[in-house]
Design a protein around this motif. Sequence first.
Motif, PDB file in Angstrom:
ATOM      1  N   UNK A  11       0.872  -1.173   0.000  1.00  0.00           N
ATOM      2  CA  UNK A  11       0.000   0.000   0.000  1.00  0.00           C
ATOM      3  C   UNK A  11       0.908   1.220   0.000  1.00  0.00           C
ATOM      4  N   UNK A  12       0.846   1.999  -1.071  1.00  0.00           N
ATOM      5  CA  UNK A  12       1.731   3.143  -1.249  1.00  0.00           C
ATOM      6  C   UNK A  12       0.889   4.415  -1.214  1.00  0.00           C
ATOM      7  N   UNK A  13       1.203   5.323  -0.301  1.00  0.00           N
ATOM      8  CA  UNK A  13       0.491   6.585  -0.166  1.00  0.00           C
ATOM      9  C   UNK A  13       1.453   7.728  -0.452  1.00  0.00           C
ATOM     10  N   UNK A  14       1.168   8.479  -1.510  1.00  0.00           N
ATOM     11  CA  UNK A  14       2.044   9.588  -1.906  1.00  0.00           C
ATOM     12  C   UNK A  14       3.497   9.153  -2.010  1.00  0.00           C
ATOM     13  N   UNK A  15       3.715   7.968  -2.588  1.00  0.00           N
ATOM     14  CA  UNK A  15       5.065   7.467  -2.800  1.00  0.00           C
ATOM     15  C   UNK A  15       5.699   6.804  -1.599  1.00  0.00           C
ATOM     16  N   UNK A  16       4.999   6.781  -0.474  1.00  0.00           N
ATOM     17  CA  UNK A  16       5.549   6.192   0.757  1.00  0.00           C
ATOM     18  C   UNK A  16       4.866   4.861   1.033  1.00  0.00           C
TER      19      UNK A  16
END
Length: 243
Positions: free
Chosen positions: A58-63
């Motif tokens: 799960x990637x949120x804003x590249x993180x």
Amino acid sequence: MLEVRDLKVSYGQIKALKGVSMRIDRGEFVGVIGANGAGKTSLLMALSGAVRTSGGDVILDGRDVTHLPQHLRVSNGIAIVPEGRQVFGPLTVMENLELGGFHRRGASRAEIVRDQEMMLDLFPILRLRARQLAATLSGGEQQMLAIGRALMSRPRLLLLDEPSFGLAPMVFQEILGTLRRLHAEGLACLMVEQDAHVTLETTSRSYVFQTGQIITEGSSSDLRDAGLGLVEEIYLGSAGKSS
């Protein structure tokens, strides 16, 4: 903003999600539809950190937030409105809203109060119930409170699990109108709904789930135009069967 790669969730021997990949762009209103047991709620639980994943990212804003605990995902901008509301019944409306901003430990009391006022403006009926115990609210009022409580965390992505559950159609339409306004102001939303018609009328893109997998996806208008055949696929389990 959010990228999901080959996400898997298992409960013992039961595989609830079997490698789901999807994306939500900034400010999008995306729908997930499917029959009961298709894996829709498991998806939201995994994205919010309420259940552990057995594979995928799960990637949120590249993180990478795959292994972040739930409270840190809230801090990073993901909030969930759970199925069945799950408000804190013994607490008042205002206390429920205050708890929604609990993770914002650096926020001043004035900021929290200002945001509470914003929620009361968003849902005027809650202003009339401000000192009332949440358990005494109607189902629609509790749903409004659950949404307001989630918004108190100032999310960038709002996860909605079956927001129509147990509500009269007119009440749900009022709530949908509020969600559309929030989306128009830039809030990204991912809505899980069993009612395909409502979802496809409300969202810009949708994913169709069946037995823990995405069987089709596309613009909600295109899926809506697919008509009866798609509905049979979703709810009668005809996906993959020969005609």
